[in-house]
Write an enzyme that holds these catalytic residues in place. Structure first.
Site, PDB file in Angstrom:
ATOM      1  N   GLU A  81       0.836  -1.203   0.000  1.00 25.98           N
ATOM      2  CA  GLU A  81       0.000   0.000   0.000  1.00 25.98           C
ATOM      3  C   GLU A  81       0.873   1.256   0.000  1.00 25.98           C
ATOM      4  O   GLU A  81       1.758   1.387   0.834  1.00 25.98           O
ATOM      5  CB  GLU A  81      -0.900   0.011   1.238  1.00 25.98           C
ATOM      6  CG  GLU A  81      -1.803  -1.223   1.386  1.00 25.98           C
ATOM      7  CD  GLU A  81      -2.934  -1.281   0.374  1.00 25.98           C
ATOM      8  OE1 GLU A  81      -3.131  -0.299  -0.377  1.00 25.98           O
ATOM      9  OE2 GLU A  81      -3.628  -2.307   0.332  1.00 25.98           O
ATOM     10  N   CYS A 143      -7.188  -0.832   8.794  1.00 25.42           N
ATOM     11  CA  CYS A 143      -5.874  -0.863   8.142  1.00 25.42           C
ATOM     12  C   CYS A 143      -5.503   0.507   7.592  1.00 25.42           C
ATOM     13  O   CYS A 143      -4.443   1.050   7.896  1.00 25.42           O
ATOM     14  CB  CYS A 143      -5.872  -1.877   6.997  1.00 25.42           C
ATOM     15  SG  CYS A 143      -5.969  -3.574   7.578  1.00 25.42           S
ATOM     16  N   HIS A 162      -0.593  -5.649   3.040  1.00 25.94           N
ATOM     17  CA  HIS A 162      -1.750  -6.517   3.241  1.00 25.94           C
ATOM     18  C   HIS A 162      -1.365  -7.958   2.904  1.00 25.94           C
ATOM     19  O   HIS A 162      -0.780  -8.199   1.857  1.00 25.94           O
ATOM     20  CB  HIS A 162      -2.908  -6.094   2.321  1.00 25.94           C
ATOM     21  CG  HIS A 162      -3.883  -5.198   3.007  1.00 25.94           C
ATOM     22  ND1 HIS A 162      -4.163  -3.915   2.561  1.00 25.94           N
ATOM     23  CD2 HIS A 162      -4.655  -5.387   4.111  1.00 25.94           C
ATOM     24  CE1 HIS A 162      -5.086  -3.372   3.366  1.00 25.94           C
ATOM     25  NE2 HIS A 162      -5.386  -4.243   4.311  1.00 25.94           N
TER      26      HIS A 162
END
Length: 195
Positions: A81, A143, A162
């Site tokens: 991410e 998250c 993730h």
């Protein structure tokens, strides 16, 4: 100034959260002789997790904080991410709360990018037996919320990965190894940034 890692506790149907299993496994493996790492399990609770992240940055001042979360939709994917978003948090946490105004930091920017270039990382990495993808949307749940918080307090020196749920072929051991490879690449980038 050691790297700091967090995984998450159980939520919904996930009584065992693969993110925490992966972080524990990484901690057993380590990152080589000179690097000791701190690990913590964050609850899937907005406010509590946010307080813990604030504490990590203010008391330990890590070189880099790597948060690992479970993407329940991902079957055999590791997702790198790039950024955290400030708004749009409507989903309730395990205690039935959601952030006020669906927002992470009232005075914060819309999104914050990690100083780690995830795209470069993604291009340089190949892990046998699992696909890695690059993403700019961490999903507007705990998250994403924690990623944004950490980027905010850590001036961008945070990363979010993730991982998929555990399965017969995606074991904790496998994920621990994958995290080790990914983190060593991240630390290389941190070293290059210092020069």
């Amino acid at each position: 100034h050691l790297p700091f890692f967090s995984g998450f506790g159980p939520f919904r149907q996930h009584l065992v959260n693969s993110s925490w299993e992966a972080v524990k496994e990484l901690s057993k493996r380590g990152l080589g002789e000179n690097i000791s790492l701190h690990i913590v399990q964050l609850p899937v609770v907005y406010q509590k997790a946010k307080e813990q992240v604030f504490k990590i940055w203010t008391t330990l001042q890590p070189l880099l904080t790597v948060h690992v979360g479970l993407a329940s939709s991902a079957k055999a994917l590791i997702i790198l991410e790039q950024c955290g978003k400030n708004k749009g948090y409507q989903e309730m946490d395990v205690c039935g709360f959601r952030p006020e105004g669906g927002c992470c930091m009232l005075d914060g920017p819309e999104k914050i990018e990690s100083t780690i270039n995830m795209k470069t990382l993604w291009k340089n990495l190949s892990l046998e037996g699992i696909d890695i993808i690059f993403s700019r949307d961490a999903g507007r749940y705990i998250c994403d919320y924690i990623y944004y918080t950490s980027l905010y307090y850590g001036n961008g020196r945070a990363a979010f990965i993730h991982v998929p749920p555990l399965s017969t072929w995606v074991t904790a051991d496998f994920l621990g190894k994958a995290l080790q490879t990914i983190t060593l690449e991240m630390l290389k980038q941190c070293g290059e940034q210092k020069k």
